[in-house]
Motif scaffolding. Sequence first.
Motif, PDB file in Angstrom:
ATOM      1  N   HIS A 114       0.843  -1.193   0.000  1.00 39.39           N
ATOM      2  CA  HIS A 114       0.000   0.000   0.000  1.00 39.39           C
ATOM      3  C   HIS A 114       0.876   1.240   0.000  1.00 39.39           C
ATOM      4  O   HIS A 114       1.822   1.343   0.799  1.00 39.39           O
ATOM      5  CB  HIS A 114      -0.869   0.080   1.264  1.00 39.39           C
ATOM      6  CG  HIS A 114      -1.970  -0.919   1.366  1.00 39.39           C
ATOM      7  ND1 HIS A 114      -1.754  -2.271   1.451  1.00 39.39           N
ATOM      8  CD2 HIS A 114      -3.320  -0.742   1.434  1.00 39.39           C
ATOM      9  CE1 HIS A 114      -2.925  -2.888   1.571  1.00 39.39           C
ATOM     10  NE2 HIS A 114      -3.889  -1.986   1.560  1.00 39.39           N
ATOM     11  N   MET A 115       0.567   2.165  -0.863  1.00 38.04           N
ATOM     12  CA  MET A 115       1.161   3.491  -0.834  1.00 38.04           C
ATOM     13  C   MET A 115      -0.023   4.449  -0.727  1.00 38.04           C
ATOM     14  O   MET A 115      -0.745   4.662  -1.700  1.00 38.04           O
ATOM     15  CB  MET A 115       2.001   3.737  -2.081  1.00 38.04           C
ATOM     16  CG  MET A 115       2.790   5.025  -2.075  1.00 38.04           C
ATOM     17  SD  MET A 115       4.025   5.103  -3.422  1.00 38.04           S
ATOM     18  CE  MET A 115       5.440   4.359  -2.636  1.00 38.04           C
ATOM     19  N   VAL A 116      -0.244   4.993   0.462  1.00 37.83           N
ATOM     20  CA  VAL A 116      -1.451   5.755   0.772  1.00 37.83           C
ATOM     21  C   VAL A 116      -1.094   7.216   1.009  1.00 37.83           C
ATOM     22  O   VAL A 116      -0.287   7.527   1.890  1.00 37.83           O
ATOM     23  CB  VAL A 116      -2.153   5.182   2.022  1.00 37.83           C
ATOM     24  CG1 VAL A 116      -3.441   5.936   2.305  1.00 37.83           C
ATOM     25  CG2 VAL A 116      -2.430   3.693   1.847  1.00 37.83           C
ATOM     26  N   ALA A 117      -1.695   8.096   0.234  1.00 37.47           N
ATOM     27  CA  ALA A 117      -1.423   9.529   0.364  1.00 37.47           C
ATOM     28  C   ALA A 117      -2.659  10.259   0.874  1.00 37.47           C
ATOM     29  O   ALA A 117      -3.797   9.825   0.657  1.00 37.47           O
ATOM     30  CB  ALA A 117      -1.013  10.116  -0.989  1.00 37.47           C
ATOM     31  N   LEU A 118      -2.437  11.369   1.556  1.00 42.73           N
ATOM     32  CA  LEU A 118      -3.550  12.231   1.934  1.00 42.73           C
ATOM     33  C   LEU A 118      -4.139  12.832   0.661  1.00 42.73           C
ATOM     34  O   LEU A 118      -3.403  13.285  -0.232  1.00 42.73           O
ATOM     35  CB  LEU A 118      -3.077  13.340   2.866  1.00 42.73           C
ATOM     36  CG  LEU A 118      -2.548  12.881   4.237  1.00 42.73           C
ATOM     37  CD1 LEU A 118      -2.000  14.079   5.010  1.00 42.73           C
ATOM     38  CD2 LEU A 118      -3.638  12.175   5.043  1.00 42.73           C
ATOM     39  N   ALA A 119      -5.458  12.826   0.563  1.00 42.21           N
ATOM     40  CA  ALA A 119      -6.119  13.281  -0.667  1.00 42.21           C
ATOM     41  C   ALA A 119      -5.806  14.735  -0.990  1.00 42.21           C
ATOM     42  O   ALA A 119      -5.787  15.126  -2.165  1.00 42.21           O
ATOM     43  CB  ALA A 119      -7.628  13.072  -0.552  1.00 42.21           C
ATOM     44  N   ASP A 120      -5.553  15.547   0.035  1.00 43.48           N
ATOM     45  CA  ASP A 120      -5.293  16.974  -0.197  1.00 43.48           C
ATOM     46  C   ASP A 120      -3.800  17.294  -0.324  1.00 43.48           C
ATOM     47  O   ASP A 120      -3.398  18.461  -0.285  1.00 43.48           O
ATOM     48  CB  ASP A 120      -5.916  17.820   0.908  1.00 43.48           C
ATOM     49  CG  ASP A 120      -5.380  17.488   2.297  1.00 43.48           C
ATOM     50  OD1 ASP A 120      -4.444  16.655   2.394  1.00 43.48           O
ATOM     51  OD2 ASP A 120      -5.884  18.048   3.289  1.00 43.48           O
ATOM     52  N   SER A 121      -2.968  16.252  -0.485  1.00 41.13           N
ATOM     53  CA  SER A 121      -1.516  16.452  -0.547  1.00 41.13           C
ATOM     54  C   SER A 121      -1.007  16.786  -1.938  1.00 41.13           C
ATOM     55  O   SER A 121       0.145  17.188  -2.102  1.00 41.13           O
ATOM     56  CB  SER A 121      -0.794  15.191  -0.064  1.00 41.13           C
ATOM     57  OG  SER A 121      -1.042  14.110  -0.974  1.00 41.13           O
ATOM     58  N   GLY A 122      -1.864  16.581  -2.953  1.00 45.70           N
ATOM     59  CA  GLY A 122      -1.433  16.783  -4.327  1.00 45.70           C
ATOM     60  C   GLY A 122      -0.693  15.595  -4.911  1.00 45.70           C
ATOM     61  O   GLY A 122      -0.240  15.630  -6.062  1.00 45.70           O
ATOM     62  N   ILE A 123      -0.579  14.504  -4.130  1.00 49.74           N
ATOM     63  CA  ILE A 123       0.116  13.297  -4.594  1.00 49.74           C
ATOM     64  C   ILE A 123      -0.894  12.385  -5.284  1.00 49.74           C
ATOM     65  O   ILE A 123      -1.804  11.851  -4.642  1.00 49.74           O
ATOM     66  CB  ILE A 123       0.782  12.550  -3.418  1.00 49.74           C
ATOM     67  CG1 ILE A 123       1.782  13.458  -2.710  1.00 49.74           C
ATOM     68  CG2 ILE A 123       1.460  11.279  -3.912  1.00 49.74           C
ATOM     69  CD1 ILE A 123       2.327  12.880  -1.418  1.00 49.74           C
ATOM     70  N   LYS A 124      -0.754  12.220  -6.594  1.00 49.89           N
ATOM     71  CA  LYS A 124      -1.649  11.346  -7.350  1.00 49.89           C
ATOM     72  C   LYS A 124      -0.937  10.112  -7.881  1.00 49.89           C
ATOM     73  O   LYS A 124      -1.575   9.180  -8.373  1.00 49.89           O
ATOM     74  CB  LYS A 124      -2.276  12.132  -8.496  1.00 49.89           C
ATOM     75  CG  LYS A 124      -3.158  13.287  -8.021  1.00 49.89           C
ATOM     76  CD  LYS A 124      -3.810  14.021  -9.176  1.00 49.89           C
ATOM     77  CE  LYS A 124      -4.701  15.159  -8.660  1.00 49.89           C
ATOM     78  NZ  LYS A 124      -5.352  15.892  -9.776  1.00 49.89           N
ATOM     79  N   SER A 125       0.389  10.112  -7.792  1.00 51.25           N
ATOM     80  CA  SER A 125       1.217   9.016  -8.288  1.00 51.25           C
ATOM     81  C   SER A 125       2.511   9.018  -7.485  1.00 51.25           C
ATOM     82  O   SER A 125       2.910  10.064  -6.944  1.00 51.25           O
ATOM     83  CB  SER A 125       1.526   9.224  -9.776  1.00 51.25           C
ATOM     84  OG  SER A 125       2.663   8.492 -10.170  1.00 51.25           O
ATOM     85  N   PRO A 126       3.215   7.870  -7.420  1.00 55.63           N
ATOM     86  CA  PRO A 126       4.526   7.878  -6.771  1.00 55.63           C
ATOM     87  C   PRO A 126       5.488   8.885  -7.403  1.00 55.63           C
ATOM     88  O   PRO A 126       6.434   9.332  -6.752  1.00 55.63           O
ATOM     89  CB  PRO A 126       5.019   6.436  -6.964  1.00 55.63           C
ATOM     90  CG  PRO A 126       3.763   5.620  -7.035  1.00 55.63           C
ATOM     91  CD  PRO A 126       2.797   6.494  -7.796  1.00 55.63           C
TER      92      PRO A 126
END
Length: 312
Positions: A114-126
Amino acid sequence: MKLVSKGLIATAIALGAGVASAQQLKLMTGPQGGSWYPLGGAIQNIIEKNVAGTSVMVLPGAGISNVKGVQGGKADLGFGNGVSTVDGVAGREPFESKTSNVCQVATLYFQYFHMVALADSGIKSPADLKGKALSTQQKGNTGEQMTRAVLEVYGQNYGTLSKVNHGSYNDSVSQLKDNQAQVFTLITTVPASSVMDLASARDIRVLEVPDDKLKELQKLNGGYDKRIIKAGSYPKQDKDVQTIGTWTHLIARCDLPQDTVYKITKALAENVDNLGAVVKAVQGLTAKDMATNIGVPYHPGAMKYYKEAKVL
């Protein structure tokens, strides 16, 4: 000087023999917040109830450090991830030499990276991780190793990130809740309790590992496999997410007595329901599934059981 009766001497000798014949096994599991720790407790109960004269001490651990622990005799049993245990058998990094005293007992279930990012972080891909703060496990954990591999195929490393935190799953969840990190990596079952905990407080995005990056990862280690985290596994996850993963399996010292490992393997096969009650991914496990060859030599005791069960 007091005389001691022959009866008392005989009793003492008998008790001493009983103590000497008792066997305590050390089982290395995983960090709290993951699936291995409670599964270790379930296996402890099964062994102690079904293998006479045997007690089990459950210890924390991680995929790579468990293999090293069993190899070095610090533990008798341990959970491993196929992808890193095979590295040990071959003597590849992060292992200094071949783990010749590590043998396969049982393949249990598949784990998902799992690579889980905060939705509001701007991270959509590694690819978007540059300059961001990451929370992962300590070195010695397969999830941490896989994190470095994924960063590598995206042309990144820990040095390209703003910060890297190493700790337990629970630590990572707290860090993302408090905005001390923007992305959390781990390898576990689906749904992961720690990810669900995070999603209860923050909106998340589960990042994808596409086919081209999977092929690059497989060049680094042939044990990586494609897996899908199905839509709806986590809150607001409206589509399937492709990731990588590997098998969780139980290992033992190759020099652990054959009869002991035979009895353990048989007890596990006959009490799978108890394991499935703790980790959903184990539900429905059969002796044939347990005997799945993942590239690690079978322990002679396990092999004996699987041949008797006619699954090998």
